[in-house]
Design a protein around this motif. Structure first.
Motif, PDB file in Angstrom:
ATOM      1  N   ASP A 196       0.808  -1.219   0.000  1.00  0.00           N
ATOM      2  CA  ASP A 196       0.000   0.000   0.000  1.00  0.00           C
ATOM      3  C   ASP A 196       0.844   1.273   0.000  1.00  0.00           C
ATOM      4  OD1 ASP A 196      -2.736  -1.186   0.304  1.00  0.00           O
ATOM      5  OD2 ASP A 196      -1.831  -2.002   2.124  1.00  0.00           O
ATOM      6  N   LEU A 197       2.157   1.107  -0.051  1.00  0.00           N
ATOM      7  CA  LEU A 197       3.049   2.264   0.036  1.00  0.00           C
ATOM      8  C   LEU A 197       3.586   2.713  -1.321  1.00  0.00           C
ATOM      9  CD1 LEU A 197       5.052   1.096   3.190  1.00  0.00           C
ATOM     10  CD2 LEU A 197       3.049   2.594   3.114  1.00  0.00           C
ATOM     11  N   ASP A 198       3.110   2.074  -2.390  1.00  0.00           N
ATOM     12  CA  ASP A 198       3.535   2.452  -3.739  1.00  0.00           C
ATOM     13  C   ASP A 198       3.234   3.921  -4.014  1.00  0.00           C
ATOM     14  OD1 ASP A 198       4.460  -0.014  -4.349  1.00  0.00           O
ATOM     15  OD2 ASP A 198       2.831  -0.593  -5.683  1.00  0.00           O
ATOM     16  N   GLY A 199       4.173   4.607  -4.607  1.00  0.00           N
ATOM     17  CA  GLY A 199       3.925   5.978  -5.054  1.00  0.00           C
ATOM     18  C   GLY A 199       4.323   7.056  -4.073  1.00  0.00           C
ATOM     19  N   ILE A 200       4.594   6.683  -2.809  1.00  0.00           N
ATOM     20  CA  ILE A 200       4.926   7.706  -1.820  1.00  0.00           C
ATOM     21  C   ILE A 200       6.243   8.397  -2.162  1.00  0.00           C
ATOM     22  CG2 ILE A 200       5.546   8.126   0.591  1.00  0.00           C
ATOM     23  CD1 ILE A 200       3.494   6.046   1.410  1.00  0.00           C
ATOM     24  N   VAL A 201       7.274   7.601  -2.476  1.00  0.00           N
ATOM     25  CA  VAL A 201       8.573   8.202  -2.781  1.00  0.00           C
ATOM     26  C   VAL A 201       8.498   9.065  -4.039  1.00  0.00           C
ATOM     27  CG1 VAL A 201       9.461   6.260  -4.165  1.00  0.00           C
ATOM     28  CG2 VAL A 201      11.053   7.739  -2.923  1.00  0.00           C
ATOM     29  N   GLU A 202       7.634   8.674  -4.972  1.00  0.00           N
ATOM     30  CA  GLU A 202       7.474   9.474  -6.193  1.00  0.00           C
ATOM     31  C   GLU A 202       6.813  10.812  -5.899  1.00  0.00           C
ATOM     32  OE1 GLU A 202       8.438   9.572  -9.288  1.00  0.00           O
ATOM     33  OE2 GLU A 202       9.728   7.923  -8.744  1.00  0.00           O
ATOM     34  N   GLN A 203       5.844  10.806  -5.003  1.00  0.00           N
ATOM     35  CA  GLN A 203       5.173  12.054  -4.647  1.00  0.00           C
ATOM     36  C   GLN A 203       6.136  12.979  -3.911  1.00  0.00           C
ATOM     37  OE1 GLN A 203       1.990  12.647  -5.831  1.00  0.00           O
ATOM     38  NE2 GLN A 203       2.550  14.723  -5.253  1.00  0.00           N
ATOM     39  N   LEU A 204       7.018  12.396  -3.121  1.00  0.00           N
ATOM     40  CA  LEU A 204       8.036  13.198  -2.444  1.00  0.00           C
ATOM     41  C   LEU A 204       8.991  13.817  -3.468  1.00  0.00           C
ATOM     42  CD1 LEU A 204       8.915  10.746   0.489  1.00  0.00           C
ATOM     43  CD2 LEU A 204       7.767  12.961   0.729  1.00  0.00           C
TER      44      LEU A 204
ATOM     45  N   LEU B 197      13.878  -2.274  14.137  1.00  0.00           N
ATOM     46  CA  LEU B 197      15.150  -1.643  13.786  1.00  0.00           C
ATOM     47  C   LEU B 197      15.681  -2.111  12.438  1.00  0.00           C
ATOM     48  CD1 LEU B 197      17.009  -1.659  17.239  1.00  0.00           C
ATOM     49  CD2 LEU B 197      15.777   0.226  16.153  1.00  0.00           C
ATOM     50  N   GLU B 198      14.773  -2.256  11.480  1.00  0.00           N
ATOM     51  CA  GLU B 198      15.173  -2.595  10.112  1.00  0.00           C
ATOM     52  C   GLU B 198      14.235  -1.881   9.140  1.00  0.00           C
ATOM     53  OE1 GLU B 198      15.977  -6.495   7.280  1.00  0.00           O
ATOM     54  OE2 GLU B 198      16.013  -6.695   9.463  1.00  0.00           O
ATOM     55  N   TYR B 199      14.829  -1.255   8.121  1.00  0.00           N
ATOM     56  CA  TYR B 199      14.045  -0.439   7.197  1.00  0.00           C
ATOM     57  C   TYR B 199      14.337  -0.781   5.733  1.00  0.00           C
ATOM     58  CZ  TYR B 199      12.689   2.551  11.078  1.00  0.00           C
ATOM     59  OH  TYR B 199      12.148   3.012  12.252  1.00  0.00           O
ATOM     60  N   LYS B 200      13.299  -0.653   4.923  1.00  0.00           N
ATOM     61  CA  LYS B 200      13.427  -0.690   3.470  1.00  0.00           C
ATOM     62  C   LYS B 200      13.533   0.761   3.020  1.00  0.00           C
ATOM     63  CE  LYS B 200      12.808  -1.708  -0.956  1.00  0.00           C
ATOM     64  NZ  LYS B 200      13.985  -1.740  -1.796  1.00  0.00           N
ATOM     65  N   VAL B 201      14.563   1.082   2.260  1.00  0.00           N
ATOM     66  CA  VAL B 201      14.819   2.458   1.827  1.00  0.00           C
ATOM     67  C   VAL B 201      14.626   2.571   0.324  1.00  0.00           C
ATOM     68  CG1 VAL B 201      16.471   4.362   1.828  1.00  0.00           C
ATOM     69  CG2 VAL B 201      16.551   2.634   3.662  1.00  0.00           C
ATOM     70  N   SER B 202      13.798   3.513  -0.103  1.00  0.00           N
ATOM     71  CA  SER B 202      13.600   3.795  -1.521  1.00  0.00           C
ATOM     72  C   SER B 202      14.092   5.203  -1.800  1.00  0.00           C
ATOM     73  CB  SER B 202      12.122   3.676  -1.903  1.00  0.00           C
ATOM     74  OG  SER B 202      11.669   2.353  -1.752  1.00  0.00           O
ATOM     75  N   MET B 203      14.827   5.360  -2.898  1.00  0.00           N
ATOM     76  CA  MET B 203      15.358   6.672  -3.260  1.00  0.00           C
ATOM     77  C   MET B 203      15.010   7.020  -4.701  1.00  0.00           C
ATOM     78  SD  MET B 203      19.178   6.627  -1.533  1.00  0.00           S
ATOM     79  CE  MET B 203      19.343   8.402  -1.742  1.00  0.00           C
TER      80      MET B 203
ATOM     81  N   GLY C 126      22.374  -2.619  -1.828  1.00  0.00           N
ATOM     82  CA  GLY C 126      21.159  -2.702  -2.641  1.00  0.00           C
ATOM     83  C   GLY C 126      21.478  -2.520  -4.109  1.00  0.00           C
ATOM     84  N   GLY C 127      20.538  -1.926  -4.845  1.00  0.00           N
ATOM     85  CA  GLY C 127      20.761  -1.712  -6.269  1.00  0.00           C
ATOM     86  C   GLY C 127      19.650  -0.926  -6.894  1.00  0.00           C
ATOM     87  N   GLY C 128      19.726  -0.795  -8.204  1.00  0.00           N
ATOM     88  CA  GLY C 128      18.681  -0.076  -8.917  1.00  0.00           C
ATOM     89  C   GLY C 128      19.203   0.677 -10.104  1.00  0.00           C
ATOM     90  N   HIS C 129      18.657   1.859 -10.324  1.00  0.00           N
ATOM     91  CA  HIS C 129      18.986   2.679 -11.482  1.00  0.00           C
ATOM     92  C   HIS C 129      19.521   4.026 -11.024  1.00  0.00           C
ATOM     93  CE1 HIS C 129      16.444  -0.356 -13.276  1.00  0.00           C
ATOM     94  NE2 HIS C 129      15.465   0.028 -12.483  1.00  0.00           N
ATOM     95  N   ILE C 130      20.014   4.806 -11.957  1.00  0.00           N
ATOM     96  CA  ILE C 130      20.585   6.111 -11.628  1.00  0.00           C
ATOM     97  C   ILE C 130      19.570   6.997 -10.910  1.00  0.00           C
ATOM     98  CG2 ILE C 130      21.485   8.265 -12.624  1.00  0.00           C
ATOM     99  CD1 ILE C 130      22.748   6.569 -14.838  1.00  0.00           C
ATOM    100  N   ARG C 131      18.313   6.967 -11.358  1.00  0.00           N
ATOM    101  CA  ARG C 131      17.290   7.842 -10.771  1.00  0.00           C
ATOM    102  C   ARG C 131      16.314   7.128  -9.820  1.00  0.00           C
ATOM    103  NH1 ARG C 131      20.463  11.152 -11.606  1.00  0.00           N
ATOM    104  NH2 ARG C 131      20.776  12.232 -13.584  1.00  0.00           N
ATOM    105  N   ALA C 132      16.437   5.812  -9.688  1.00  0.00           N
ATOM    106  CA  ALA C 132      15.541   5.065  -8.792  1.00  0.00           C
ATOM    107  C   ALA C 132      16.268   3.841  -8.253  1.00  0.00           C
ATOM    108  CB  ALA C 132      14.279   4.642  -9.541  1.00  0.00           C
TER     109      ALA C 132
END
Length: 316
Positions: A236-244, A262-268, A285-291
């Motif tokens: 249910d948390l999809d889209g929050i980081v995009e709105q930020l 004391l454990e977190y999932k971090v999205s950037m 972790g991993g991903g893309h230049i902008r996500a």
């Protein structure tokens, strides 16, 4: 004949999987490939393994046949891992991968570790679904395969507005639309539409967000206690980081949610300057230049302090 056809040809059993906490591109690529095999290779015994996902994706054909738990000791001729940059992203399905006679990884993450026997990785692609399309025989792509691939492209390209969207992305999307898929409702129902409670948690995350680096960066945190209060899960948390990210003046957005004590999932996400994949890779972790994203242990402030140290290197 597409490159995928050469791989599938002669296989009797095939397993398909994607990363833990599957997103739109992961689900779309897995079910797109599943439909492609079911439509063109009826003699192949194929299974999909994925963690439970949002019911908004249930419109995709065969979504009801996805196996959400590892209850098998079956040895597959071929295991195809999609949209995953490292083996540990398979979660409980890793033993099935390790037990397969042949393994193939198809991905678009720049941080991909090339962990399979054969790896097809195109970091410049908008999504794994875009990569998959290029490996398929266009004439063999049916309605249900097209529907799944289009949905995955929509999600990882931000409905065609992220910087990873290319002319090739748009061309592929157009060809998939020509299959007669309901492209408008796919975007509305899986990318934009939110439930009342999803809007509530989004609102709370925005209300409690904090600007740092003179407004160049914004972060917000959702705790397990808050998730329990709203009776929601990570889905249910999809889209929050995009709105930020689209906050005026912001270059980089950070969103954390608590996965365990004391454990977190971090999205950037970033806009023009910060390479968030470098930061995510630094933290495992991993991903893309902008996500990009990763997991980290500690308090929320420990996490933010560690991330901002790396951010400062790029923001100066």
């Amino acid at each position: 004949m597409g490159r995928l056809d050469d791989v599938i040809k002669g296989m009797k059993t095939v397993a398909i999987s994607g990363h833990i906490r599957p997103d739109g591109d992961c689900i779309g690529s897995c079910l797109g490939l599943y439909n492609y095999i079911k439509e063109n290779y009826q003699s192949v015994d194929v299974d999909v393994y994925l963690q439970p996902f949002s019911e908004k994706f249930n419109f995709l054909k065969y979504s009801d046949l996805v196996k959400h738990e590892n209850t098998t000791d079956k040895k597959y001729d071929l295991f195809i891992m999609l949209d995953s940059s490292s083996a540990d992203r398979m979660g409980e399905f890793l033993p099935i991968f390790e037990n397969a006679a042949k393994t193939l990884c198809i991905d678009h993450h720049i941080s991909n570790e090339k962990f399979a026997m054969e790896n097809i990785v195109f970091p410049e692609a908008s999504s794994t679904c875009e990569v998959l399309y290029g490996l398929m025989d266009e004439e063999k792509i049916g309605y249900h395969t097209a529907e799944a691939l289009y949905m995955g492209i929509v999600h990882d390209s931000g409905a065609f507005k992220y910087s990873n969207t290319s002319a090739k992305t748009m061309s592929i999307a157009g060809k998939l639309m020509e299959k007669g898929i309901p492209f408008t409702s796919i975007i509305d129902n899986t990318f934009y539409t939110k439930t009342y409670v999803q809007n509530q948690i989004l609102g709370r995350a925005l209300l409690e967000s904090i600007l740092i680096f003179d407004g160049k960066c914004i972060f917000s945190v959702v705790t397990r206690k808050e998730m329990e209060f709203y009776d929601i899960s990570y889905k249910d948390l999809d889209g929050i980081v995009e709105q930020l990210r689209v906050t005026k003046g912001v270059e980089c957005a950070i969103f954390l949610y608590e996965t365990d004590e004391l454990e977190y999932k971090v999205s950037m996400r970033s806009n023009e300057i910060v390479d968030v994949s470098r930061i995510a890779t630094y933290f495992g972790g991993g991903g893309h230049i902008r996500a990009a994203g990763f997991n980290m242990k500690g308090t929320a402030y420990d996490v933010i302090n560690n991330v901002t140290e790396q951010l400062e290197i790029q923001l100066g």
